[in-house]
Every structure is written in structure tokens, then in C-alpha cells.
Design a protein around this motif. Structure first.
Motif, PDB file in Angstrom:
ATOM      1  N   VAL A   6     122.753  61.536  80.194  1.00 55.86           N
ATOM      2  CA  VAL A   6     122.113  61.807  78.906  1.00 55.86           C
ATOM      3  C   VAL A   6     120.676  62.279  79.150  1.00 55.86           C
ATOM      4  O   VAL A   6     119.932  61.640  79.907  1.00 55.86           O
ATOM      5  CB  VAL A   6     122.095  60.534  78.020  1.00 55.86           C
ATOM      6  N   ARG A   7     120.318  63.388  78.520  1.00 50.12           N
ATOM      7  CA  ARG A   7     118.920  63.824  78.545  1.00 50.12           C
ATOM      8  C   ARG A   7     118.119  62.888  77.648  1.00 50.12           C
ATOM      9  O   ARG A   7     118.357  62.835  76.447  1.00 50.12           O
ATOM     10  CB  ARG A   7     118.795  65.245  77.992  1.00 50.12           C
ATOM     11  N   VAL A   8     117.191  62.177  78.223  1.00 48.69           N
ATOM     12  CA  VAL A   8     116.484  61.135  77.487  1.00 48.69           C
ATOM     13  C   VAL A   8     115.104  61.590  77.035  1.00 48.69           C
ATOM     14  O   VAL A   8     114.666  61.280  75.923  1.00 48.69           O
ATOM     15  CB  VAL A   8     116.356  59.867  78.367  1.00 48.69           C
ATOM     16  N   ALA A   9     114.397  62.308  77.895  1.00 49.71           N
ATOM     17  CA  ALA A   9     112.987  62.595  77.608  1.00 49.71           C
ATOM     18  C   ALA A   9     112.518  63.746  78.471  1.00 49.71           C
ATOM     19  O   ALA A   9     113.217  64.183  79.398  1.00 49.71           O
ATOM     20  CB  ALA A   9     112.141  61.355  77.911  1.00 49.71           C
ATOM     21  N   LEU A  10     111.323  64.203  78.173  1.00 48.39           N
ATOM     22  CA  LEU A  10     110.621  65.140  79.041  1.00 48.39           C
ATOM     23  C   LEU A  10     109.628  64.351  79.889  1.00 48.39           C
ATOM     24  O   LEU A  10     109.056  63.351  79.422  1.00 48.39           O
ATOM     25  CB  LEU A  10     109.876  66.187  78.207  1.00 48.39           C
ATOM     26  N   THR A  11     109.426  64.787  81.102  1.00 43.80           N
ATOM     27  CA  THR A  11     108.510  64.070  81.996  1.00 43.80           C
ATOM     28  C   THR A  11     107.117  63.957  81.381  1.00 43.80           C
ATOM     29  O   THR A  11     106.423  62.965  81.595  1.00 43.80           O
ATOM     30  CB  THR A  11     108.420  64.769  83.362  1.00 43.80           C
ATOM     31  N   SER A  12     106.727  64.950  80.608  1.00 40.66           N
ATOM     32  CA  SER A  12     105.375  64.957  80.033  1.00 40.66           C
ATOM     33  C   SER A  12     105.185  63.902  78.945  1.00 40.66           C
ATOM     34  O   SER A  12     104.059  63.622  78.534  1.00 40.66           O
ATOM     35  CB  SER A  12     105.072  66.337  79.453  1.00 40.66           C
ATOM     36  N   GLU A  13     106.297  63.284  78.474  1.00 36.71           N
ATOM     37  CA  GLU A  13     106.184  62.276  77.416  1.00 36.71           C
ATOM     38  C   GLU A  13     105.657  60.941  77.933  1.00 36.71           C
ATOM     39  O   GLU A  13     105.222  60.094  77.138  1.00 36.71           O
ATOM     40  CB  GLU A  13     107.562  62.011  76.768  1.00 36.71           C
ATOM     41  N   ILE A  14     105.756  60.722  79.255  1.00 36.63           N
ATOM     42  CA  ILE A  14     105.443  59.387  79.786  1.00 36.63           C
ATOM     43  C   ILE A  14     104.343  59.519  80.839  1.00 36.63           C
ATOM     44  O   ILE A  14     104.593  59.942  81.966  1.00 36.63           O
ATOM     45  CB  ILE A  14     106.690  58.741  80.423  1.00 36.63           C
ATOM     46  N   PRO A  15     103.116  59.152  80.481  1.00 41.66           N
ATOM     47  CA  PRO A  15     102.033  59.227  81.463  1.00 41.66           C
ATOM     48  C   PRO A  15     102.297  58.305  82.655  1.00 41.66           C
ATOM     49  O   PRO A  15     102.934  57.250  82.504  1.00 41.66           O
ATOM     50  CB  PRO A  15     100.806  58.740  80.674  1.00 41.66           C
ATOM     51  N   ARG A  16     101.814  58.690  83.813  1.00 44.09           N
ATOM     52  CA  ARG A  16     101.970  57.835  84.993  1.00 44.09           C
ATOM     53  C   ARG A  16     101.299  56.493  84.743  1.00 44.09           C
ATOM     54  O   ARG A  16     100.219  56.418  84.157  1.00 44.09           O
ATOM     55  CB  ARG A  16     101.354  58.515  86.210  1.00 44.09           C
ATOM     56  N   GLY A  17     101.997  55.428  85.154  1.00 47.94           N
ATOM     57  CA  GLY A  17     101.464  54.084  84.954  1.00 47.94           C
ATOM     58  C   GLY A  17     101.937  53.439  83.663  1.00 47.94           C
ATOM     59  O   GLY A  17     101.528  52.333  83.340  1.00 47.94           O
ATOM     60  N   GLN A  18     102.825  54.149  82.945  1.00 48.88           N
ATOM     61  CA  GLN A  18     103.311  53.605  81.670  1.00 48.88           C
ATOM     62  C   GLN A  18     104.840  53.662  81.592  1.00 48.88           C
ATOM     63  O   GLN A  18     105.486  54.412  82.308  1.00 48.88           O
ATOM     64  CB  GLN A  18     102.737  54.393  80.496  1.00 48.88           C
ATOM     65  N   GLY A  19     105.357  52.869  80.662  1.00 48.84           N
ATOM     66  CA  GLY A  19     106.764  52.914  80.333  1.00 48.84           C
ATOM     67  C   GLY A  19     106.931  53.317  78.882  1.00 48.84           C
ATOM     68  O   GLY A  19     105.971  53.276  78.099  1.00 48.84           O
ATOM     69  N   LYS A  20     108.150  53.722  78.540  1.00 55.35           N
ATOM     70  CA  LYS A  20     108.418  54.101  77.164  1.00 55.35           C
ATOM     71  C   LYS A  20     109.834  53.666  76.813  1.00 55.35           C
ATOM     72  O   LYS A  20     110.724  53.684  77.660  1.00 55.35           O
ATOM     73  CB  LYS A  20     108.256  55.612  76.998  1.00 55.35           C
ATOM     74  N   SER A  21     110.018  53.320  75.551  1.00 54.38           N
ATOM     75  CA  SER A  21     111.310  52.813  75.089  1.00 54.38           C
ATOM     76  C   SER A  21     112.091  53.913  74.380  1.00 54.38           C
ATOM     77  O   SER A  21     111.514  54.704  73.630  1.00 54.38           O
ATOM     78  CB  SER A  21     111.053  51.647  74.120  1.00 54.38           C
ATOM     79  N   TYR A  22     113.404  53.945  74.613  1.00 52.90           N
ATOM     80  CA  TYR A  22     114.284  54.907  73.949  1.00 52.90           C
ATOM     81  C   TYR A  22     115.535  54.179  73.488  1.00 52.90           C
ATOM     82  O   TYR A  22     116.026  53.283  74.173  1.00 52.90           O
ATOM     83  CB  TYR A  22     114.696  56.037  74.914  1.00 52.90           C
ATOM     84  N   LYS A  23     116.042  54.569  72.351  1.00 57.95           N
ATOM     85  CA  LYS A  23     117.306  54.013  71.861  1.00 57.95           C
ATOM     86  C   LYS A  23     118.378  55.065  72.137  1.00 57.95           C
ATOM     87  O   LYS A  23     118.342  56.172  71.577  1.00 57.95           O
ATOM     88  CB  LYS A  23     117.184  53.747  70.350  1.00 57.95           C
ATOM     89  N   ILE A  24     119.321  54.732  73.003  1.00 61.06           N
ATOM     90  CA  ILE A  24     120.403  55.647  73.361  1.00 61.06           C
ATOM     91  C   ILE A  24     121.706  54.961  72.983  1.00 61.06           C
ATOM     92  O   ILE A  24     122.131  54.023  73.667  1.00 61.06           O
ATOM     93  CB  ILE A  24     120.391  55.963  74.872  1.00 61.06           C
ATOM     94  N   GLY A  25     122.315  55.410  71.887  1.00 54.98           N
ATOM     95  CA  GLY A  25     123.462  54.676  71.380  1.00 54.98           C
ATOM     96  C   GLY A  25     123.024  53.255  71.062  1.00 54.98           C
ATOM     97  O   GLY A  25     122.048  53.045  70.348  1.00 54.98           O
ATOM     98  N   ARG A  26     123.697  52.275  71.638  1.00 53.38           N
ATOM     99  CA  ARG A  26     123.332  50.871  71.383  1.00 53.38           C
ATOM    100  C   ARG A  26     122.402  50.308  72.461  1.00 53.38           C
ATOM    101  O   ARG A  26     122.098  49.120  72.459  1.00 53.38           O
ATOM    102  CB  ARG A  26     124.596  50.022  71.294  1.00 53.38           C
ATOM    103  N   LEU A  27     122.021  51.165  73.396  1.00 62.85           N
ATOM    104  CA  LEU A  27     121.175  50.703  74.505  1.00 62.85           C
ATOM    105  C   LEU A  27     119.696  50.861  74.182  1.00 62.85           C
ATOM    106  O   LEU A  27     119.253  51.923  73.749  1.00 62.85           O
ATOM    107  CB  LEU A  27     121.486  51.521  75.761  1.00 62.85           C
ATOM    108  N   GLU A  28     118.936  49.798  74.406  1.00 56.46           N
ATOM    109  CA  GLU A  28     117.478  49.903  74.394  1.00 56.46           C
ATOM    110  C   GLU A  28     117.067  50.147  75.841  1.00 56.46           C
ATOM    111  O   GLU A  28     117.177  49.261  76.687  1.00 56.46           O
ATOM    112  CB  GLU A  28     116.855  48.627  73.820  1.00 56.46           C
ATOM    113  N   LEU A  29     116.656  51.365  76.081  1.00 54.12           N
ATOM    114  CA  LEU A  29     116.388  51.853  77.431  1.00 54.12           C
ATOM    115  C   LEU A  29     114.883  51.941  77.660  1.00 54.12           C
ATOM    116  O   LEU A  29     114.142  52.376  76.774  1.00 54.12           O
ATOM    117  CB  LEU A  29     117.006  53.250  77.586  1.00 54.12           C
ATOM    118  N   ALA A  30     114.458  51.549  78.850  1.00 54.30           N
ATOM    119  CA  ALA A  30     113.064  51.743  79.235  1.00 54.30           C
ATOM    120  C   ALA A  30     113.016  52.758  80.362  1.00 54.30           C
ATOM    121  O   ALA A  30     113.815  52.685  81.311  1.00 54.30           O
ATOM    122  CB  ALA A  30     112.449  50.424  79.708  1.00 54.30           C
TER     123      ALA A  30
END
Ligand code: FES
Length: 117
Positions: A6-30
Motif C-alpha cells: 500500500v502506498r502510504v505517504a510521500l517521504t517529504s511528509e515525515i521530517p527526519r527524527g519524527q513519526g507519523k500516524s496513518y489509518k490504513i483500513g483497520r490498521l493504525e500504522l506508524a
């Protein structure tokens, strides 16, 4: 059990040193952007319901913001108490500027996902 890429994000969305949350179907993905690259885990701590994507990164570990357990982002292993169970980790690849994650089908429904072709 099979997985889907699954294409989740673009690399530019997440600065180095950080995490980001995504909802993929029923999964809470970091997805985490560390000095060692990008990693994907279940966003929910194995101890209690806390979002690891809001935790603190050190190398390829993340520290849970609630009680401080550390997890290895490569293996999901809990490295310190109070958590004793691992978190799920997912295969991640970067293609161009896209972050693609292998998501277990048990989490997927057919709505609202960005599926790789
Ligand atoms: S909720 Fe993460 S260590 Fe307790």
C-alpha cells in the motif's frame, strides 16, 4: 496470511527524527523517519493504548511517550519495561518519493486505502 503493498505517504511528509500516524483500513500504522531510514510499525504500544508515532526516536528505537518503554523499529522487540510484548513491524520500501508498506490483509477493507498497483 497474505499482505498487500500500500502506498502510504510521500517521504517529504515525515521530517527526519519524527513519526507519523496513518489509518490504513483497520490498521493504525506508524511510519518513522530515523537516521537509519524509514520504518513502519503498529502505532499502538503493546503495553497500553498509546500512539508510538508521538514517541521519541533514538537511532532505530522509539520510546513510548506514556511510560517510556523502548521498541526496536527493525524487529518490534520491547527493549525496556513496562512493555514486554513486541509491536508488529511491517516491510517498508521507498520507491522514488513514495513510501510503500506491506500491510497484512486482515487489516484491509476495500474502502479508503491507497493500494499500490
Ligand atoms: S503505554 Fe507504552 S509503555 Fe505504557
Amino acid at each position: 496470511m497474505s499482505n498487500q503493498f500500500v502506498r502510504v505517504a510521500l517521504t517529504s511528509e515525515i521530517p527526519r527524527g519524527q513519526g507519523k500516524s496513518y489509518k490504513i483500513g483497520r490498521l493504525e500504522l506508524a511510519v518513522f523517519h530515523t537516521e537509519d531510514g524509514f520504518f513502519a510499525t503498529n502505532d499502538i504500544c503493546s503495553h497500553e493504548r498509546e500512539h508510538l508515532s508521538e514517541g521519541f526516536l533514538d537511532g532505530h528505537t522509539v520510546e513510548c511517550p506514556r511510560h517510556g518503554s523502548q521498541f526496536d523499529l527493525k524487529t518490534g522487540e520491547a527493549l525496556s519495561l513496562p512493555a514486554t510484548e513486541p509491536v508488529e513491524v511491517y516491510e517498508l520500501t521507498v520507491q522514488g518519493d513514495e513510501i510503500i508498506v506491506s500491510i497484512p490483509e486482515k487489516y484491509l477493507n476495500l474502502e479508503g486505502i491507497r493500494k499500490a498497483v
